[in-house]
Design a protein around this motif. Structure first.
Motif, mmCIF file in Angstrom:
data_model
loop_
_atom_site.group_PDB
_atom_site.id
_atom_site.type_symbol
_atom_site.label_atom_id
_atom_site.label_comp_id
_atom_site.label_asym_id
_atom_site.label_seq_id
_atom_site.Cartn_x
_atom_site.Cartn_y
_atom_site.Cartn_z
ATOM 1 N N THR A 5 39.751 40.435 27.272
ATOM 2 C CA THR A 5 38.798 41.272 27.992
ATOM 3 C C THR A 5 37.782 41.797 26.987
ATOM 4 O OG1 THR A 5 40.560 41.956 29.491
ATOM 5 C CG2 THR A 5 38.571 43.304 29.486
ATOM 6 N N TRP A 42 47.402 46.202 41.525
ATOM 7 C CA TRP A 42 46.901 46.145 40.148
ATOM 8 C C TRP A 42 45.993 47.307 39.767
ATOM 9 C CZ3 TRP A 42 41.762 45.409 38.795
ATOM 10 C CH2 TRP A 42 40.911 44.857 39.768
ATOM 11 N N TRP B 89 40.744 48.367 30.880
ATOM 12 C CA TRP B 89 40.463 47.227 31.766
ATOM 13 C C TRP B 89 41.354 46.047 31.445
ATOM 14 C CZ3 TRP B 89 38.292 47.014 36.292
ATOM 15 C CH2 TRP B 89 37.475 48.077 36.678
ATOM 16 N N ASP B 90 41.650 45.869 30.160
ATOM 17 C CA ASP B 90 42.521 44.769 29.757
ATOM 18 C C ASP B 90 43.897 44.920 30.417
ATOM 19 O OD1 ASP B 90 42.703 42.374 28.198
ATOM 20 O OD2 ASP B 90 44.077 43.431 26.858
ATOM 21 N N ARG B 92 44.625 46.573 33.156
ATOM 22 C CA ARG B 92 44.461 46.331 34.596
ATOM 23 C C ARG B 92 44.402 44.840 34.911
ATOM 24 N NH1 ARG B 92 40.078 50.185 37.620
ATOM 25 N NH2 ARG B 92 41.517 51.874 38.081
ATOM 26 N N PHE B 93 43.603 44.134 34.121
ATOM 27 C CA PHE B 93 43.439 42.699 34.367
ATOM 28 C C PHE B 93 44.731 41.933 34.058
ATOM 29 C CE2 PHE B 93 38.613 43.184 33.674
ATOM 30 C CZ PHE B 93 38.390 43.335 35.030
ATOM 31 N N ASN B 94 45.490 42.381 33.062
ATOM 32 C CA ASN B 94 46.775 41.744 32.770
ATOM 33 C C ASN B 94 47.709 41.888 33.964
ATOM 34 O OD1 ASN B 94 45.955 41.036 30.226
ATOM 35 N ND2 ASN B 94 46.932 42.786 29.213
ATOM 36 N N LYS B 95 47.660 43.083 34.547
ATOM 37 C CA LYS B 95 48.478 43.356 35.722
ATOM 38 C C LYS B 95 48.071 42.424 36.866
ATOM 39 C CE LYS B 95 50.326 47.886 36.897
ATOM 40 N NZ LYS B 95 49.908 49.284 37.074
ATOM 41 N N LEU B 96 46.767 42.344 37.087
ATOM 42 C CA LEU B 96 46.234 41.470 38.136
ATOM 43 C C LEU B 96 46.739 40.037 37.917
ATOM 44 C CD1 LEU B 96 42.478 41.315 39.188
ATOM 45 C CD2 LEU B 96 43.825 39.263 38.961
ATOM 46 N N GLU B 97 46.649 39.585 36.657
ATOM 47 C CA GLU B 97 47.047 38.211 36.332
ATOM 48 C C GLU B 97 48.528 37.990 36.636
ATOM 49 O OE1 GLU B 97 44.880 35.716 33.000
ATOM 50 O OE2 GLU B 97 46.572 36.819 32.167
ATOM 51 N N ILE B 99 50.512 39.729 38.689
ATOM 52 C CA ILE B 99 50.767 39.809 40.133
ATOM 53 C C ILE B 99 50.388 38.494 40.812
ATOM 54 C CG2 ILE B 99 49.967 40.906 42.276
ATOM 55 C CD1 ILE B 99 49.764 43.540 40.593
ATOM 56 N N MET B 100 49.241 37.955 40.448
ATOM 57 C CA MET B 100 48.769 36.739 41.103
ATOM 58 C C MET B 100 49.561 35.508 40.675
ATOM 59 S SD MET B 100 46.911 38.153 43.139
ATOM 60 C CE MET B 100 46.271 36.852 44.185
ATOM 61 N N LYS B 101 50.137 35.548 39.476
ATOM 62 C CA LYS B 101 50.977 34.423 39.045
ATOM 63 C C LYS B 101 52.242 34.379 39.900
ATOM 64 C CE LYS B 101 49.562 33.268 34.433
ATOM 65 N NZ LYS B 101 49.639 33.624 33.014
ATOM 66 N N TYR B 103 52.454 35.646 42.889
ATOM 67 C CA TYR B 103 51.950 35.323 44.214
ATOM 68 C C TYR B 103 51.870 33.802 44.375
ATOM 69 C CZ TYR B 103 48.906 35.937 48.288
ATOM 70 O OH TYR B 103 48.368 35.946 49.541
ATOM 71 N N LYS B 104 51.416 33.180 43.294
ATOM 72 C CA LYS B 104 51.256 31.718 43.295
ATOM 73 C C LYS B 104 52.601 31.028 43.469
ATOM 74 C CE LYS B 104 49.761 29.916 39.424
ATOM 75 N NZ LYS B 104 48.808 29.577 38.351
#
Lengths: 154, 107
Positions: A5, A42, B89-90, B92-97, B99-101, B103-104
């Motif tokens: 990031t 998130w 933000w890093d 947050r984005f790690n969390k997003l990544e 969660i979506m992994k 999800y996949k």
């Protein structure tokens, strides 16, 4: 190792750019922004409203461990699935004016994707004031600091 | 009111940013710095003074001349200012990544 990031905040400018590469296909990255229940996970916030359409509105609410509630809201100017979200962002009861956010999503190929978040502030001072919030101690402390600032203004 | 110099305030001015850029190449005397600008010597001195108060530049006596040079640690501090925000933000984005992994794999 290169940081995933990146924040590009040039001195004296009223904008900043956050970029991030994700090890996720574009549809999944976009879904994380489009679906309320995923956003809640998130962002660590409650989604009160999220109208993903042109001229839609959004409202989030975060509660800290002490039970204090902090709101954020704005309008969605443009919503193009898999490509772009243009929206305003404002913290409720905070001394900061709204900011304009351009979120651009793109595929990097091989199951990877990227997000570029361009944030435009009302003034250079507003941008710098935001950067100076104590993010290091977590968003709750940042919120508490905001509360202090608001209380001082009252 | 207490006068507090703030690094952000220091670098918000275009002339001061130009001085920083010049000093990044080499240490310079105030005369040499002022020679790069159309503004009066006095104006430039004032800018140098502000940069000195913020400890972005410091002065060194070299014989009869005073040389100003850049304090890279202080500039690093400005970069460090952005770091907590970046880290926020890093995370947050790690969390997003993550969660979506999941999800996949679930779907």
């Amino acid at each position: 190792m290169e940081k995933k990031t990146k924040v590009h905040a040039e001195a004296g400018r009223q904008e900043l750019v956050i970029t991030r590469e994700f090890d996720l296909p574009l549809e999944l990255l976009f879904k994380a922004y489009a679906e309320a229940e995923i956003v809640e996970q998130w962002m660590g916030t409650k989604v009160l409203e999220l109208e993903n359409k042109n001229h839609g509105s959004w409202r989030f609410e975060t509660t800290d461990p002490q039970g204090n509630k902090f709101g954020m809201h704005g309008v969605i100017h443009e919503f193009i699935p898999g490509q772009r979200i243009t929206r305003t962002f404002e913290m409720v009861n905070a001394p900061f004016p709204p900011q304009l956010e351009f979120l651009e999503f793109s595929s990097s190929g091989q199951g990877r994707s990227a997000l570029r978040m361009h944030i435009v502030f009302r003034s250079v001072a507003d941008r710098d004031a935001l950067l100076k919030l104590p993010f290091a101690q977590g968003i709750n402390l940042a919120h508490n600091r905001l509360q202090e600032i608001v209380n001082r203004l009252k | 009111m207490e006068l507090r110099r703030d690094v952000f305030q220091a670098i918000a001015d275009p002339t001061r940013r130009a001085i920083i850029t010049l000093l990044a190449l080499q240490a310079m005397t105030p005369t040499a710095i002022a020679g790069n600008f159309d503004s009066s010597r006095q104006t430039i001195s004032r800018h140098i003074q502000i940069l000195t108060e913020c400890e972005i530049v410091s002065q060194e006596q070299n014989g009869r001349e005073i040389y100003y040079h850049l304090n890279p640690l202080k500039l690093q501090e400005i970069a460090d200012f952005v770091e907590p925000f970046r880290k926020f933000w890093d995370d947050r984005f790690n969390k997003l990544e993550n969660i979506m992994k999941n999800y996949k794999t679930e779907s």
